[in-house]
Design a protein around this motif. Structure first.
Motif, PDB file in Angstrom:
ATOM      1  N   VAL A   1      27.105   0.305  10.345  1.00 33.71           N
ATOM      2  CA  VAL A   1      26.079   0.520   9.328  1.00 33.71           C
ATOM      3  C   VAL A   1      24.718   0.643   9.991  1.00 33.71           C
ATOM      4  N   ILE A   2      23.998   1.705   9.653  1.00 32.18           N
ATOM      5  CA  ILE A   2      22.585   1.838  10.020  1.00 32.18           C
ATOM      6  C   ILE A   2      21.815   2.137   8.745  1.00 32.18           C
ATOM      7  N   TRP A   3      21.006   1.174   8.310  1.00 31.44           N
ATOM      8  CA  TRP A   3      20.198   1.391   7.106  1.00 31.44           C
ATOM      9  C   TRP A   3      19.194   2.517   7.333  1.00 31.44           C
ATOM     10  N   ASN A   4      18.935   3.273   6.287  1.00 31.42           N
ATOM     11  CA  ASN A   4      17.910   4.307   6.355  1.00 31.42           C
ATOM     12  C   ASN A   4      16.547   3.681   6.642  1.00 31.42           C
ATOM     13  N   GLY A   5      15.673   4.479   7.237  1.00 31.38           N
ATOM     14  CA  GLY A   5      14.324   4.010   7.531  1.00 31.38           C
ATOM     15  C   GLY A   5      13.283   4.841   6.801  1.00 31.38           C
ATOM     16  N   ILE A   6      12.046   4.403   6.911  1.00 27.55           N
ATOM     17  CA  ILE A   6      10.939   5.104   6.273  1.00 27.55           C
ATOM     18  C   ILE A   6       9.705   4.975   7.153  1.00 27.55           C
ATOM     19  N   GLU A   7       8.890   6.011   7.175  1.00 27.86           N
ATOM     20  CA  GLU A   7       7.649   5.961   7.947  1.00 27.86           C
ATOM     21  C   GLU A   7       6.668   5.005   7.275  1.00 27.86           C
ATOM     22  N   THR A   8       6.111   4.111   8.057  1.00 24.64           N
ATOM     23  CA  THR A   8       5.236   3.076   7.492  1.00 24.64           C
ATOM     24  C   THR A   8       3.815   3.137   8.049  1.00 24.64           C
ATOM     25  N   ASN A   9       3.496   4.233   8.721  1.00 26.20           N
ATOM     26  CA  ASN A   9       2.187   4.291   9.388  1.00 26.20           C
ATOM     27  C   ASN A   9       1.104   4.969   8.559  1.00 26.20           C
ATOM     28  N   SER A  10       1.443   5.485   7.390  1.00 27.18           N
ATOM     29  CA  SER A  10       0.433   6.141   6.533  1.00 27.18           C
ATOM     30  C   SER A  10       0.320   5.360   5.225  1.00 27.18           C
ATOM     31  N   LEU A  11      -0.251   4.176   5.335  1.00 28.33           N
ATOM     32  CA  LEU A  11      -0.205   3.244   4.216  1.00 28.33           C
ATOM     33  C   LEU A  11      -1.540   3.073   3.487  1.00 28.33           C
ATOM     34  N   GLU A  12      -2.571   3.777   3.921  1.00 23.78           N
ATOM     35  CA  GLU A  12      -3.867   3.599   3.283  1.00 23.78           C
ATOM     36  C   GLU A  12      -3.829   4.083   1.841  1.00 23.78           C
ATOM     37  N   ILE A  13      -4.334   3.262   0.937  1.00 25.15           N
ATOM     38  CA  ILE A  13      -4.369   3.618  -0.474  1.00 25.15           C
ATOM     39  C   ILE A  13      -5.729   4.226  -0.789  1.00 25.15           C
ATOM     40  N   ASN A  14      -5.709   5.451  -1.270  1.00 28.15           N
ATOM     41  CA  ASN A  14      -6.932   6.105  -1.703  1.00 28.15           C
ATOM     42  C   ASN A  14      -7.109   5.821  -3.191  1.00 28.15           C
ATOM     43  N   HIS A  15      -8.032   4.938  -3.510  1.00 26.60           N
ATOM     44  CA  HIS A  15      -8.182   4.505  -4.896  1.00 26.60           C
ATOM     45  C   HIS A  15      -8.648   5.637  -5.812  1.00 26.60           C
ATOM     46  N   ASN A  16      -9.347   6.618  -5.257  1.00 21.54           N
ATOM     47  CA  ASN A  16      -9.749   7.768  -6.076  1.00 21.54           C
ATOM     48  C   ASN A  16      -8.540   8.603  -6.471  1.00 21.54           C
ATOM     49  N   ASP A  17      -7.578   8.758  -5.525  1.00 25.38           N
ATOM     50  CA  ASP A  17      -6.345   9.485  -5.836  1.00 25.38           C
ATOM     51  C   ASP A  17      -5.548   8.749  -6.916  1.00 25.38           C
ATOM     52  N   VAL A  18      -5.469   7.428  -6.782  1.00 22.84           N
ATOM     53  CA  VAL A  18      -4.742   6.619  -7.762  1.00 22.84           C
ATOM     54  C   VAL A  18      -5.380   6.746  -9.134  1.00 22.84           C
ATOM     55  N   LEU A  19      -6.696   6.652  -9.187  1.00 23.76           N
ATOM     56  CA  LEU A  19      -7.407   6.769 -10.461  1.00 23.76           C
ATOM     57  C   LEU A  19      -7.195   8.143 -11.082  1.00 23.76           C
ATOM     58  N   ASP A  20      -7.207   9.173 -10.242  1.00 19.46           N
ATOM     59  CA  ASP A  20      -6.999  10.539 -10.733  1.00 19.46           C
ATOM     60  C   ASP A  20      -5.600  10.701 -11.319  1.00 19.46           C
ATOM     61  N   ILE A  21      -4.592  10.175 -10.626  1.00 15.93           N
ATOM     62  CA  ILE A  21      -3.220  10.286 -11.129  1.00 15.93           C
ATOM     63  C   ILE A  21      -3.039   9.505 -12.427  1.00 15.93           C
ATOM     64  N   ARG A  22      -3.564   8.290 -12.463  1.00 12.41           N
ATOM     65  CA  ARG A  22      -3.403   7.466 -13.663  1.00 12.41           C
ATOM     66  C   ARG A  22      -4.152   8.065 -14.860  1.00 12.41           C
ATOM     67  N   THR A  23      -5.295   8.670 -14.579  1.00 14.17           N
ATOM     68  CA  THR A  23      -6.095   9.225 -15.679  1.00 14.17           C
ATOM     69  C   THR A  23      -5.610  10.600 -16.120  1.00 14.17           C
ATOM     70  N   ASN A  24      -5.355  11.480 -15.148  1.00 16.73           N
ATOM     71  CA  ASN A  24      -5.075  12.877 -15.479  1.00 16.73           C
ATOM     72  C   ASN A  24      -3.591  13.229 -15.556  1.00 16.73           C
ATOM     73  N   LYS A  25      -2.748  12.595 -14.698  1.00 15.00           N
ATOM     74  CA  LYS A  25      -1.310  12.876 -14.776  1.00 15.00           C
ATOM     75  C   LYS A  25      -0.623  11.983 -15.805  1.00 15.00           C
ATOM     76  N   PHE A  26      -0.935  10.687 -15.745  1.00 19.60           N
ATOM     77  CA  PHE A  26      -0.265   9.737 -16.626  1.00 19.60           C
ATOM     78  C   PHE A  26      -0.945   9.593 -17.985  1.00 19.60           C
ATOM     79  N   LYS A  27      -2.203  10.070 -18.087  1.00 24.36           N
ATOM     80  CA  LYS A  27      -2.968   9.984 -19.348  1.00 24.36           C
ATOM     81  C   LYS A  27      -3.072   8.541 -19.842  1.00 24.36           C
ATOM     82  N   LEU A  28      -3.507   7.654 -18.951  1.00 27.56           N
ATOM     83  CA  LEU A  28      -3.525   6.227 -19.264  1.00 27.56           C
ATOM     84  C   LEU A  28      -4.884   5.754 -19.746  1.00 27.56           C
ATOM     85  N   ASN A  29      -4.844   4.698 -20.538  1.00 31.40           N
ATOM     86  CA  ASN A  29      -6.024   3.875 -20.721  1.00 31.40           C
ATOM     87  C   ASN A  29      -6.081   2.908 -19.538  1.00 31.40           C
TER      88      ASN A  29
END
Length: 387
Positions: free
Chosen positions: A173-201
Motif C-alpha cells: 500500500v502506498i497512500w496517495n500524496g498531495i502537494e503542500t507547498n502552495s498553502l497561502e490563503i488569499n483572503h480576497n480570493d476567498v471573499l470573491d468566491i463566497r460573495t460572487n460564486k456562492f452568493k453568500l451573506n
C-alpha cells in the motif's frame, strides 16, 4: 538510469490522472527516465510535456463494459496490433526496465510485459464489486506470474483484491500524496468566491461536496439531510462542485429536480468542476464525502483537510484511513441520514470545533499524505524492483 514505461487510461486531470502527474513531476529524473503512453490528447498530456516528459499517444487497450460486441472486439484486436507496433519502437529506443500500468482499466501493459518478459507493476486505484465477471477477471490478471508487483492506493483497496496467495505476496500500500507547498490563503480570493460564486451573506456557513455527480457519490443523501437541517437554521448553504460522467447527465437532472421540489434553489448551488479547486476548499466551511459505496481512496478528503476544513465522511473504504473520527472530522455509517445530520449539527453549532478539526486535519495531511512521502515510497520501490 532506469527506464520506465507508464501507461494510463486517460488524459484528463481527475483522481488517478492527478496522482500520476504528481508522481512523474516529482520523480528523480537523474535516476529514472519516464516515458508515458496515453490514449488521447488532453490536459494531462500538456501538463506532462510541460515537465519535459515524453508522451506518446497510442491505444491502451482499455477494458470497458461495451467491449464485448463483435464490432468492438474486432476493433480491440486492431488496437493491439497498432499499440504493439508503437511500443516496439519505443522499447527498441529505450529498453524499458519496468512497465507501470496506472489503473486496472488498461491491459496494454500486462500484455506487452508478458510477451516481452519485462517486469510489470500494476497501480490499483479501484474497488470493482460489479459486474462480478469483471471482478473475477481482474483477480485472474492480478494473479498472473507476469504481473510482478501491485501497489494499492489504500488498505481497503488491498483487502478487496487480495483473493489468493498469488496476489497477496506481491502487493503493498502506498497512500496517495498531495502537494503542500502552495498553502497561502488569499483572503480576497476567498471573499470573491463566497460573495460572487456562492452568493453568500457574510454569516452563512457553507457545506460542500466536491466530486462527480453520480449514483454513489452521495449527493442525494446529503441533499435530503440538508433540507431537514435548514428547517431549523437560516444561516447555511449547500454547494455541490462537480459534473456527471459522460452519458450520465440524468444524475444531475434528478438532483436539480429534487432541489426544486424542496424549494431550495436559493440555498443549494451546483457548480461545474473548478480548475483552482484549492480556492474553493478555502472558501467553504464543512466538507462532506458521503459516498454510498466504498471509495478506494478519497482524494477530496485530503484536499479539504489541507485547506483546514473538517470532513464528514462515510466510514468505509479509503476514507476510513484518511479521516480520524472526532479528531479531523466525523466518520458516519454509510447511507445513514440521521448520523450524517447529527455530525453536521455538531459542526454547525460549534465554530471552535470546526477550526480545531480543520487544524488537526491539516497536520495529518502534512505528516501522512505529502507528495514527498508519496514519491519517495515509489522511488524506493523502483530501486528495489529494477536492480
Amino acid at each position: 538510469m532506469k527506464k520506465i514505461l507508464f501507461i494510463h487510461q486517460s488524459a484528463e486531470l481527475y483522481g488517478s490522472d492527478k496522482t500520476l502527474l504528481l508522481l512523474l513531476k516529482n520523480l528523480d529524473k537523474t535516476k529514472f527516465k519516464p516515458i508515458v503512453i496515453l490514449p488521447f490528447d488532453g490536459p494531462l498530456k500538456e501538463a506532462l510535456e510541460s515537465e519535459k516528459i515524453e508522451v506518446v499517444i497510442a491505444p491502451v487497450l482499455k477494458l470497458y463494459r461495451k467491449l464485448f460486441t463483435p464490432k468492438n472486439i474486432l476493433g480491440f484486436f486492431g488496437d493491439i496490433k497498432k499499440a504493439f507496433k508503437i511500443i516496439n519502437e519505443l522499447h527498441k529506443k529505450h529498453q524499458f526496465d519496468l512497465i507501470y500500468s496506472n489503473t486496472l482499466a488498461v491491459l496494454l501493459g500486462i500484455m506487452y510485459a508478458w510477451k516481452n518478459n519485462i517486469q510489470h507493476l500494476w497501480h490499483v486505484h479501484e474497488i470493482i464489486e460489479k459486474p462480478t465477471l469483471f471482478k473475477k477477471g481482474f483477480i485472474a490478471l492480478l494473479s498472473l506470474k507476469c504481473n510482478n508487483f501491485i501497489v494499492y492506493n489504500s488498505k481497503a483497496t488491498q483487502t478487496f483484491w487480495e483473493a489468493n496467495e498469488n496476489i497477496s505476496k506481491k502487493g503493498i500500500v502506498i497512500w496517495n500524496g498531495i502537494e503542500t507547498n502552495s498553502l497561502e490563503i488569499n483572503h480576497n480570493d476567498v471573499l470573491d468566491i463566497r460573495t460572487n460564486k456562492f452568493k453568500l451573506n457574510s454569516d452563512e456557513i457553507v457545506i460542500a461536496l466536491v466530486g462527480r455527480i453520480s449514483r454513489w457519490k452521495g449527493q442525494m443523501i446529503l441533499l435530503e439531510a440538508f433540507q431537514k437541517l435548514i428547517k431549523s437554521r437560516t444561516d447555511i448553504k449547500l454547494v455541490f462542485v462537480g459534473a456527471p460522467p459522460p452519458n450520465q447527465e440524468n444524475f444531475q437532472e434528478d438532483l436539480e429536480k429534487k432541489i426544486a421540489e424542496y424549494q431550495l434553489e436559493n440555498n443549494v448551488l451546483i457548480l461545474p468542476f473548478q480548475n483552482e479547486i484549492q480556492k474553493i476548499w478555502q472558501s467553504i466551511d464543512i466538507a462532506v464525502v458521503p459516498s454510498t459505496e466504498p471509495e478506494p481512496f478519497g482524494m477530496v478528503a485530503i484536499e479539504a483537510m489541507l485547506a483546514q476544513k473538517p470532513v464528514v465522511a462515510s466510514n468505509h473504504g479509503g476514507l476510513s484511513e484518511i479521516v480520524e473520527d472526532n479528531k479531523t472530522g466525523f466518520l458516519v455509517q454509510p447511507n445513514n441520514q440521521q448520523e450524517l445530520i447529527f455530525a453536521l449539527e455538531k459542526l454547525l453549532q460549534n465554530q471552535e470545533l470546526r477550526t480545531q478539526m480543520g487544524q488537526n486535519g491539516f497536520h495529518r495531511v502534512i505528516h501522512q499524505f505529502s507528495v514527498e512521502q508519496y514519491v519517495q515510497s515509489f522511488e524506493k520501490l523502483f530501486e528495489n524492483i529494477v536492480v
